[in-house]
Write a protein that holds these residues in place. Structure first.
Motif, PDB file in Angstrom:
ATOM      1  N   ALA A  49       0.850  -1.196   0.000  1.00  0.00           N
ATOM      2  CA  ALA A  49       0.000   0.000   0.000  1.00  0.00           C
ATOM      3  C   ALA A  49       0.882   1.241   0.000  1.00  0.00           C
ATOM      4  N   PRO A  50       0.417   2.293  -0.673  1.00  0.00           N
ATOM      5  CA  PRO A  50       1.202   3.530  -0.629  1.00  0.00           C
ATOM      6  C   PRO A  50       1.267   4.038   0.804  1.00  0.00           C
ATOM      7  N   ASN A  51       2.472   4.363   1.247  1.00  0.00           N
ATOM      8  CA  ASN A  51       2.612   4.970   2.574  1.00  0.00           C
ATOM      9  C   ASN A  51       3.807   5.914   2.537  1.00  0.00           C
ATOM     10  N   HIS A  52       3.507   7.164   2.869  1.00  0.00           N
ATOM     11  CA  HIS A  52       4.465   8.252   2.755  1.00  0.00           C
ATOM     12  C   HIS A  52       5.765   7.920   3.474  1.00  0.00           C
ATOM     13  N   LYS A  53       6.866   8.100   2.764  1.00  0.00           N
ATOM     14  CA  LYS A  53       8.212   7.870   3.296  1.00  0.00           C
ATOM     15  C   LYS A  53       8.388   6.452   3.844  1.00  0.00           C
ATOM     16  N   LEU A  54       7.586   5.521   3.359  1.00  0.00           N
ATOM     17  CA  LEU A  54       7.641   4.116   3.788  1.00  0.00           C
ATOM     18  C   LEU A  54       7.642   3.983   5.311  1.00  0.00           C
ATOM     19  N   ARG A  55       6.776   4.753   5.967  1.00  0.00           N
ATOM     20  CA  ARG A  55       6.685   4.699   7.429  1.00  0.00           C
ATOM     21  C   ARG A  55       6.137   3.363   7.907  1.00  0.00           C
ATOM     22  N   GLU A  56       5.342   2.689   7.070  1.00  0.00           N
ATOM     23  CA  GLU A  56       4.725   1.418   7.458  1.00  0.00           C
ATOM     24  C   GLU A  56       4.168   1.505   8.888  1.00  0.00           C
ATOM     25  N   PRO A  57       3.158   2.345   9.092  1.00  0.00           N
ATOM     26  CA  PRO A  57       2.680   2.629  10.444  1.00  0.00           C
ATOM     27  C   PRO A  57       1.736   1.567  11.017  1.00  0.00           C
ATOM     28  N   TRP A  58       1.838   0.339  10.588  1.00  0.00           N
ATOM     29  CA  TRP A  58       0.885  -0.698  10.979  1.00  0.00           C
ATOM     30  C   TRP A  58       1.547  -1.835  11.738  1.00  0.00           C
ATOM     31  N   ARG A  59       0.709  -2.518  12.484  1.00  0.00           N
ATOM     32  CA  ARG A  59       1.068  -3.817  13.057  1.00  0.00           C
ATOM     33  C   ARG A  59      -0.217  -4.618  13.147  1.00  0.00           C
ATOM     34  N   PHE A  60      -0.091  -5.930  13.380  1.00  0.00           N
ATOM     35  CA  PHE A  60      -1.240  -6.823  13.270  1.00  0.00           C
ATOM     36  C   PHE A  60      -1.340  -7.753  14.474  1.00  0.00           C
ATOM     37  N   LEU A  61      -2.569  -8.022  14.874  1.00  0.00           N
ATOM     38  CA  LEU A  61      -2.861  -9.037  15.883  1.00  0.00           C
ATOM     39  C   LEU A  61      -3.751 -10.071  15.195  1.00  0.00           C
ATOM     40  N   LEU A  62      -3.270 -11.307  15.101  1.00  0.00           N
ATOM     41  CA  LEU A  62      -3.983 -12.367  14.383  1.00  0.00           C
ATOM     42  C   LEU A  62      -4.485 -13.402  15.378  1.00  0.00           C
ATOM     43  N   PHE A  63      -5.771 -13.714  15.276  1.00  0.00           N
ATOM     44  CA  PHE A  63      -6.416 -14.676  16.171  1.00  0.00           C
ATOM     45  C   PHE A  63      -6.992 -15.809  15.332  1.00  0.00           C
TER      46      PHE A  63
ATOM     47  N   SER B 143     -19.159 -14.806  20.802  1.00  0.00           N
ATOM     48  CA  SER B 143     -19.390 -16.110  20.165  1.00  0.00           C
ATOM     49  C   SER B 143     -19.146 -16.033  18.656  1.00  0.00           C
ATOM     50  N   THR B 144     -19.424 -14.882  18.049  1.00  0.00           N
ATOM     51  CA  THR B 144     -19.123 -14.692  16.623  1.00  0.00           C
ATOM     52  C   THR B 144     -17.620 -14.817  16.393  1.00  0.00           C
ATOM     53  N   LEU B 145     -16.838 -14.232  17.273  1.00  0.00           N
ATOM     54  CA  LEU B 145     -15.381 -14.295  17.146  1.00  0.00           C
ATOM     55  C   LEU B 145     -14.882 -15.731  17.197  1.00  0.00           C
ATOM     56  N   LEU B 146     -15.533 -16.559  17.980  1.00  0.00           N
ATOM     57  CA  LEU B 146     -15.106 -17.949  18.109  1.00  0.00           C
ATOM     58  C   LEU B 146     -15.518 -18.778  16.904  1.00  0.00           C
ATOM     59  N   HIS B 147     -16.532 -18.322  16.176  1.00  0.00           N
ATOM     60  CA  HIS B 147     -17.007 -19.068  15.010  1.00  0.00           C
ATOM     61  C   HIS B 147     -16.197 -18.754  13.752  1.00  0.00           C
ATOM     62  N   ASN B 148     -15.775 -17.497  13.607  1.00  0.00           N
ATOM     63  CA  ASN B 148     -15.047 -17.109  12.402  1.00  0.00           C
ATOM     64  C   ASN B 148     -13.633 -17.678  12.434  1.00  0.00           C
ATOM     65  N   PRO B 149     -13.161 -18.203  11.297  1.00  0.00           N
ATOM     66  CA  PRO B 149     -11.839 -18.838  11.286  1.00  0.00           C
ATOM     67  C   PRO B 149     -10.684 -17.899  11.632  1.00  0.00           C
ATOM     68  N   VAL B 150     -10.765 -16.644  11.178  1.00  0.00           N
ATOM     69  CA  VAL B 150      -9.667 -15.692  11.377  1.00  0.00           C
ATOM     70  C   VAL B 150     -10.243 -14.348  11.810  1.00  0.00           C
ATOM     71  N   SER B 151      -9.622 -13.755  12.813  1.00  0.00           N
ATOM     72  CA  SER B 151      -9.886 -12.359  13.168  1.00  0.00           C
ATOM     73  C   SER B 151      -8.534 -11.658  13.186  1.00  0.00           C
ATOM     74  N   LEU B 152      -8.459 -10.559  12.461  1.00  0.00           N
ATOM     75  CA  LEU B 152      -7.215  -9.806  12.332  1.00  0.00           C
ATOM     76  C   LEU B 152      -7.478  -8.374  12.769  1.00  0.00           C
ATOM     77  N   ILE B 153      -6.755  -7.928  13.779  1.00  0.00           N
ATOM     78  CA  ILE B 153      -6.845  -6.530  14.194  1.00  0.00           C
ATOM     79  C   ILE B 153      -5.657  -5.795  13.593  1.00  0.00           C
ATOM     80  N   VAL B 154      -5.964  -4.669  12.940  1.00  0.00           N
ATOM     81  CA  VAL B 154      -4.921  -3.850  12.323  1.00  0.00           C
ATOM     82  C   VAL B 154      -4.783  -2.586  13.162  1.00  0.00           C
ATOM     83  N   VAL B 155      -3.572  -2.360  13.648  1.00  0.00           N
ATOM     84  CA  VAL B 155      -3.268  -1.273  14.572  1.00  0.00           C
ATOM     85  C   VAL B 155      -2.327  -0.287  13.889  1.00  0.00           C
TER      86      VAL B 155
END
Length: 184
Positions: free
Chosen positions: A44-58, A82-94
């Motif tokens: 993804a385009p990100n100014h000055k390649l700051r890459e301001p993200w991190r991920f939490l994968l469940f 209970s929805t969270l437990l049913h879905n195969p993947v939950s990804l939080i983007v920070v």
């Protein structure tokens, strides 16, 4: 999955064919697949390649940690956990928040573009997604449970998995109806 769904690697087709999926098969999505899709999304385009993200994968049994964090904020009796437990993947983007407004805006746009890239890359491989935001993202209790620090913003929670149901396309307004052209 809806057997009539066709998944294409042509970017225009993928953009137009992608759907928000809310019902997933129980089949797990390998962590390696999610990691590879995130590597693609990071273009993804990100100014000055700051890459301001991190991920939490469940995934797998790890989904319980996310459900517990939600329950810590909303209480044990909530259907969201209970929805969270049913879905195969939950990804939080920070996103790491910069105190300078212009940089914060650029970084938020970059992280949003990353999420869209992830969703498109996933769709091209037959994986559906659902991007959401929730009020509990701001809860100190929820954030502490997951190690989200002050100065970090949760940009979204993305469910991912193999679609059980692919919704029909919704009509979009023509860009011409929302376009102002200055040519003089």
């Amino acid at each position: 999955m809806n057997e009539s769904a066709v998944f294409s690697k042509n970017v225009i087709d993928v953009i137009q064919e992608r759907r928000t999926v809310k019902k997933f098969k129980t089949d797990p999505v390998p962590v390696e697949t999610i990691t590879r899709l995130l590597d693609v999304a990071a273009w993804a385009p990100n100014h000055k390649l700051r890459e301001p993200w991190r991920f939490l994968l469940f995934t797998g049994e790890g989904r319980q940690k996310l459900a517990d964090a939600v329950a810590a904020d909303l209480g044990e009796d909530n259907k969201f956990a209970s929805t969270l437990l049913h879905n195969p993947v939950s990804l939080i983007v920070v996103m790491k928040e910069d105190p300078r407004q212009a940089i914060w805006d650029e970084d938020f746009a970059a992280v949003s573009a990353l999420i869209q890239n992830f969703m498109l890359a996933a769709w091209s491989e037959g994986i559906g997604t659902f991007w959401m935001t929730k009020p509990f993202f701001y809860s100190p209790v929820f954030r502490e449970q997951l190690g989200i620090k002050p100065g970090e913003k949760i940009v979204g929670l993305v469910y991912a998995g193999y679609p059980e149901v692919v919704p029909k396309a919704q009509q979009r307004t023509s860009a011409a109806e929302k376009l102002t052209v200055f040519d003089r």
